[in-house]
Design a protein around this motif. Sequence first.
Motif, PDB file in Angstrom:
ATOM      1  N   UNK A  72     -57.721 -74.246 -20.074  1.00 15.92           N
ATOM      2  CA  UNK A  72     -57.809 -75.663 -20.409  1.00 15.92           C
ATOM      3  C   UNK A  72     -56.661 -76.068 -21.342  1.00 15.92           C
ATOM      4  N   UNK A  73     -55.872 -77.054 -20.915  1.00 18.85           N
ATOM      5  CA  UNK A  73     -54.786 -77.581 -21.754  1.00 18.85           C
ATOM      6  C   UNK A  73     -55.388 -78.602 -22.718  1.00 18.85           C
ATOM      7  N   UNK A  74     -55.989 -78.107 -23.770  1.00 18.55           N
ATOM      8  CA  UNK A  74     -56.761 -78.937 -24.682  1.00 18.55           C
ATOM      9  C   UNK A  74     -55.932 -79.577 -25.785  1.00 18.55           C
ATOM     10  N   UNK A  75     -54.768 -78.986 -26.117  1.00 15.15           N
ATOM     11  CA  UNK A  75     -54.123 -79.409 -27.339  1.00 15.15           C
ATOM     12  C   UNK A  75     -55.085 -79.140 -28.491  1.00 15.15           C
ATOM     13  N   UNK A  76     -55.416 -80.180 -29.243  1.00 15.73           N
ATOM     14  CA  UNK A  76     -56.390 -80.044 -30.335  1.00 15.73           C
ATOM     15  C   UNK A  76     -57.763 -80.597 -29.954  1.00 15.73           C
ATOM     16  N   UNK A 145     -48.003 -68.768 -12.667  1.00 17.24           N
ATOM     17  CA  UNK A 145     -48.699 -69.724 -13.520  1.00 17.24           C
ATOM     18  C   UNK A 145     -48.464 -71.110 -12.944  1.00 17.24           C
ATOM     19  N   UNK A 146     -49.542 -71.819 -12.651  1.00 22.52           N
ATOM     20  CA  UNK A 146     -49.456 -73.138 -12.047  1.00 22.52           C
ATOM     21  C   UNK A 146     -49.991 -74.158 -13.042  1.00 22.52           C
ATOM     22  N   UNK A 147     -49.114 -75.022 -13.519  1.00 19.14           N
ATOM     23  CA  UNK A 147     -49.493 -76.041 -14.485  1.00 19.14           C
ATOM     24  C   UNK A 147     -49.749 -77.354 -13.749  1.00 19.14           C
ATOM     25  N   UNK A 164     -45.012 -80.803 -21.219  1.00 10.07           N
ATOM     26  CA  UNK A 164     -45.964 -81.210 -22.269  1.00 10.07           C
ATOM     27  C   UNK A 164     -47.282 -80.457 -22.100  1.00 10.07           C
ATOM     28  N   UNK A 165     -47.662 -80.191 -20.865  1.00 12.70           N
ATOM     29  CA  UNK A 165     -48.895 -79.463 -20.593  1.00 12.70           C
ATOM     30  C   UNK A 165     -48.863 -78.063 -21.203  1.00 12.70           C
TER      31      UNK A 165
END
Length: 241
Positions: A72-76, A145-147, A164-165
């Motif tokens: 999961x590309x959650x950031x914060x 790796x697939x973004x 950015x992801x």
Amino acid sequence: MKEFCLYPSAGKTALTKEEIQKSVDEMVSAYKGSGKRLLLIVPDYTRYQSCAGLIANTIYHALADCQVDLLQALGTHAPMTREECRIMYGDIPFEKILPHNWKKDVVKIGEIPAELAREVSQGILEESICVEVNRLVVEGGYDEIISIGQVVPHEIVGMANQSKNIFVGVGGSGMIDASHALGAFYGMERIMGKDFSPVRRVFDYAEQNFLMHIPLVYVLTTTTNKGDEVTIHGLYIGRER
């Protein structure tokens, strides 16, 4: 992995879900039967309109004989709940959808020089920027790796998504804090919708210098939505900026 752009056929303004599924299935066809390990970096529930759920679910089932994990590309942001994962990613097992911890799960891969930060920010930011990513990206041993993300106007970077992801979605506090401070101080009015914003130039430098050895490919959509109805206007698959 095949790279291509997919647009609606003549006279139409939208792609169908069937066209998306067929194209994504073709993209990963070389991996079928290979037993390879793939990591899908996927947006969280706040990016539901990206259609990342459809794409990730298609890849997961197309490669049933491979090991496919989702990060999961959650950031914060807070990790997705089981119900959010079910709504967005369908029948992919919940335990395969891994959360990202921007404080504990990262490893440093480089540093943005202070001179570059000063140049792109016109003197607003004069310190080097630590570049960190989730350790699975560099130490997970994945064959690909697939973004998966969405190209959309963004108040901090100008246009999301692409790298950015990686640098924010599964990045660490150094880049998250510095990029958001840079975007805020530089001014949203000067950034929104711009392709070569100061923050994007920082991301470009980081990718070109610290990520090019990673087997990474981007799958990006352009969409619009009215309420819960999402229209897909384009699909872009590849590594090139």
